[in-house]
Scaffold this motif. Structure first.
Motif, mmCIF file in Angstrom:
data_model
loop_
_atom_site.group_PDB
_atom_site.id
_atom_site.type_symbol
_atom_site.label_atom_id
_atom_site.label_comp_id
_atom_site.label_asym_id
_atom_site.label_seq_id
_atom_site.Cartn_x
_atom_site.Cartn_y
_atom_site.Cartn_z
ATOM 1 N N ILE A 29 0.833 -1.209 0.000
ATOM 2 C CA ILE A 29 0.000 0.000 0.000
ATOM 3 C C ILE A 29 0.867 1.258 0.000
ATOM 4 N N ALA A 30 2.002 1.208 0.699
ATOM 5 C CA ALA A 30 2.879 2.376 0.780
ATOM 6 C C ALA A 30 3.404 2.794 -0.591
ATOM 7 N N THR A 31 3.592 1.828 -1.500
ATOM 8 C CA THR A 31 4.074 2.173 -2.841
ATOM 9 C C THR A 31 3.004 2.895 -3.660
ATOM 10 N N GLN A 32 1.751 2.869 -3.201
ATOM 11 C CA GLN A 32 0.643 3.478 -3.943
ATOM 12 C C GLN A 32 0.076 4.718 -3.257
ATOM 13 N N GLN A 33 0.602 5.094 -2.095
ATOM 14 C CA GLN A 33 -0.026 6.149 -1.319
ATOM 15 C C GLN A 33 0.103 7.532 -1.957
ATOM 16 N N ALA A 34 1.092 7.733 -2.829
ATOM 17 C CA ALA A 34 1.211 9.038 -3.481
ATOM 18 C C ALA A 34 0.069 9.280 -4.464
ATOM 19 N N ASN A 35 -0.365 8.201 -5.128
ATOM 20 C CA ASN A 35 -1.469 8.306 -6.083
ATOM 21 C C ASN A 35 -2.444 7.145 -5.846
ATOM 22 N N PRO A 36 -3.193 7.192 -4.759
ATOM 23 C CA PRO A 36 -4.081 6.075 -4.436
ATOM 24 C C PRO A 36 -5.234 5.941 -5.425
ATOM 25 N N THR A 37 -5.636 4.702 -5.674
ATOM 26 C CA THR A 37 -6.764 4.409 -6.540
ATOM 27 C C THR A 37 -7.841 3.698 -5.719
ATOM 28 N N ARG A 38 -8.896 3.293 -6.400
ATOM 29 C CA ARG A 38 -9.948 2.561 -5.699
ATOM 30 C C ARG A 38 -9.417 1.247 -5.136
ATOM 31 N N LYS A 39 -8.534 0.592 -5.868
ATOM 32 C CA LYS A 39 -7.949 -0.653 -5.368
ATOM 33 C C LYS A 39 -7.113 -0.407 -4.117
ATOM 34 N N THR A 40 -6.449 0.749 -4.065
ATOM 35 C CA THR A 40 -5.670 1.085 -2.873
ATOM 36 C C THR A 40 -6.581 1.210 -1.663
ATOM 37 N N ILE A 41 -7.719 1.893 -1.824
ATOM 38 C CA ILE A 41 -8.669 2.061 -0.728
ATOM 39 C C ILE A 41 -9.230 0.703 -0.300
ATOM 40 N N GLU A 42 -9.487 -0.167 -1.267
ATOM 41 C CA GLU A 42 -9.976 -1.508 -0.930
ATOM 42 C C GLU A 42 -8.925 -2.286 -0.136
ATOM 43 N N ALA A 43 -7.657 -2.125 -0.515
ATOM 44 C CA ALA A 43 -6.581 -2.804 0.218
ATOM 45 C C ALA A 43 -6.465 -2.261 1.641
ATOM 46 N N VAL A 44 -6.625 -0.953 1.812
ATOM 47 C CA VAL A 44 -6.592 -0.346 3.147
ATOM 48 C C VAL A 44 -7.742 -0.881 3.998
ATOM 49 N N THR A 45 -8.916 -0.975 3.404
ATOM 50 C CA THR A 45 -10.073 -1.500 4.129
ATOM 51 C C THR A 45 -9.851 -2.946 4.555
ATOM 52 N N GLN A 46 -9.282 -3.746 3.653
ATOM 53 C CA GLN A 46 -8.987 -5.139 3.992
ATOM 54 C C GLN A 46 -7.976 -5.221 5.129
ATOM 55 N N LEU A 47 -6.966 -4.342 5.122
ATOM 56 C CA LEU A 47 -5.973 -4.319 6.189
ATOM 57 C C LEU A 47 -6.614 -3.956 7.518
ATOM 58 N N LEU A 48 -7.508 -2.962 7.512
ATOM 59 C CA LEU A 48 -8.186 -2.568 8.739
ATOM 60 C C LEU A 48 -9.108 -3.676 9.243
ATOM 61 N N ASN A 49 -9.745 -4.388 8.323
ATOM 62 C CA ASN A 49 -10.585 -5.517 8.732
ATOM 63 C C ASN A 49 -9.762 -6.600 9.416
ATOM 64 N N TYR A 50 -8.570 -6.877 8.854
ATOM 65 C CA TYR A 50 -7.688 -7.860 9.487
ATOM 66 C C TYR A 50 -7.323 -7.414 10.898
ATOM 67 N N PHE A 51 -6.975 -6.129 11.044
ATOM 68 C CA PHE A 51 -6.587 -5.616 12.359
ATOM 69 C C PHE A 51 -7.751 -5.691 13.345
ATOM 70 N N ALA A 52 -8.971 -5.438 12.875
ATOM 71 C CA ALA A 52 -10.138 -5.498 13.754
ATOM 72 C C ALA A 52 -10.425 -6.925 14.220
ATOM 73 N N ILE A 53 -10.174 -7.897 13.340
ATOM 74 C CA ILE A 53 -10.438 -9.300 13.673
ATOM 75 C C ILE A 53 -9.331 -9.877 14.553
ATOM 76 N N HIS A 54 -8.090 -9.391 14.372
ATOM 77 C CA HIS A 54 -6.944 -9.911 15.131
ATOM 78 C C HIS A 54 -6.274 -8.763 15.897
ATOM 79 N N PRO A 55 -6.921 -8.245 16.934
ATOM 80 C CA PRO A 55 -6.368 -7.062 17.616
ATOM 81 C C PRO A 55 -5.291 -7.374 18.654
#
Length: 207
Positions: A29-55
């Motif tokens: 995700i860090a390689t895409q943060q300068a020009n984020p796309t919809r896929k980048t946002i989806e990847a961020v959401t998936q990462l946050l979901n993982y963190f919420a499930i495994h806190p």
């Protein structure tokens, strides 16, 4: 863009200290943060979901001889723009049976321990082969081991040659000078593996 940076900044320290499973996703995700796309946002959401499930990740440390060990691996051309992913796992464990000789292939592995540091990076170099990718991570892991060895020795824990585990037979032969190299001048110029650190290299039997 700002939200992506906030999420990465919040999770990066936690991932480095506790839950290293998140490091590859954060790096991608860090390689895409300068020009984020919809896929980048989806990847961020998936990462946050993982963190919420495994806190509540846990790192467990066991008593050992305080001898530095390392494992390394590379994923060749697995990242866009012809780049490769590299990883290194450093931990403290038992003293090798004979620290001046390469480990025996089928010897029992050292006691596993929690990591004292983990590398999970995307290599900026465009590498020409799987062997070069594996040698690159061996080189960088060897360089990373230098300050760790120094710190351990200053704390009163003398270090033998550091065992570094690889799963590539060719890399093992090149690093331990067991095979004759051909057409590898470019690799030698980029990654002087045999001179970076006093290492003994063990090849993981993957069969």
């Amino acid at each position: 863009k700002k939200r992506v940076q906030e999420v990465l900044g919040t999770l990066l320290y936690y991932a480095r200290a506790i839950d290293s499973i998140m490091l590859p996703a954060i790096g991608t995700i860090a390689t895409q943060q300068a020009n984020p796309t919809r896929k980048t946002i989806e990847a961020v959401t998936q990462l946050l979901n993982y963190f919420a499930i495994h806190p509540n990740a846990i790192v467990r440390y066991r008593k050992s001889n305080m001898i530095l060990h390392a494992c390394g691996d590379a994923s060749y051309l697995s990242v866009p723009k012809g780049r490769s992913r590299a990883a290194g796992y450093f931990y403290l464990s038992d003293k090798p049976i004979d620290p001046n000789k390469p480990p025996v292939e089928h010897a029992p592995p050292p006691t596993h321990n929690g990591a004292i540091t983990i590398n999970a990076k995307i290599k900026q170099e465009v590498l020409s082969s799987t062997t070069e990718a594996e040698l690159a991570i061996l080189f960088h892991n060897g360089r990373e081991a230098y300050p760790l060895r120094t710190a351990l020795e200053e704390l009163g824990h003398p270090q033998p040659p550091t065992p570094i585990l690889t799963d590539n037979v060719t890399v093992k032969g090149i690093a331990n000078d067991d095979i004759r190299q051909k057409r590898s001048k470019v690799i030698d110029m980029r990654f002087c593996t045999r001179t970076i650190i006093k290492i003994t290299l063990k090849c993981l039997n993957t069969t």
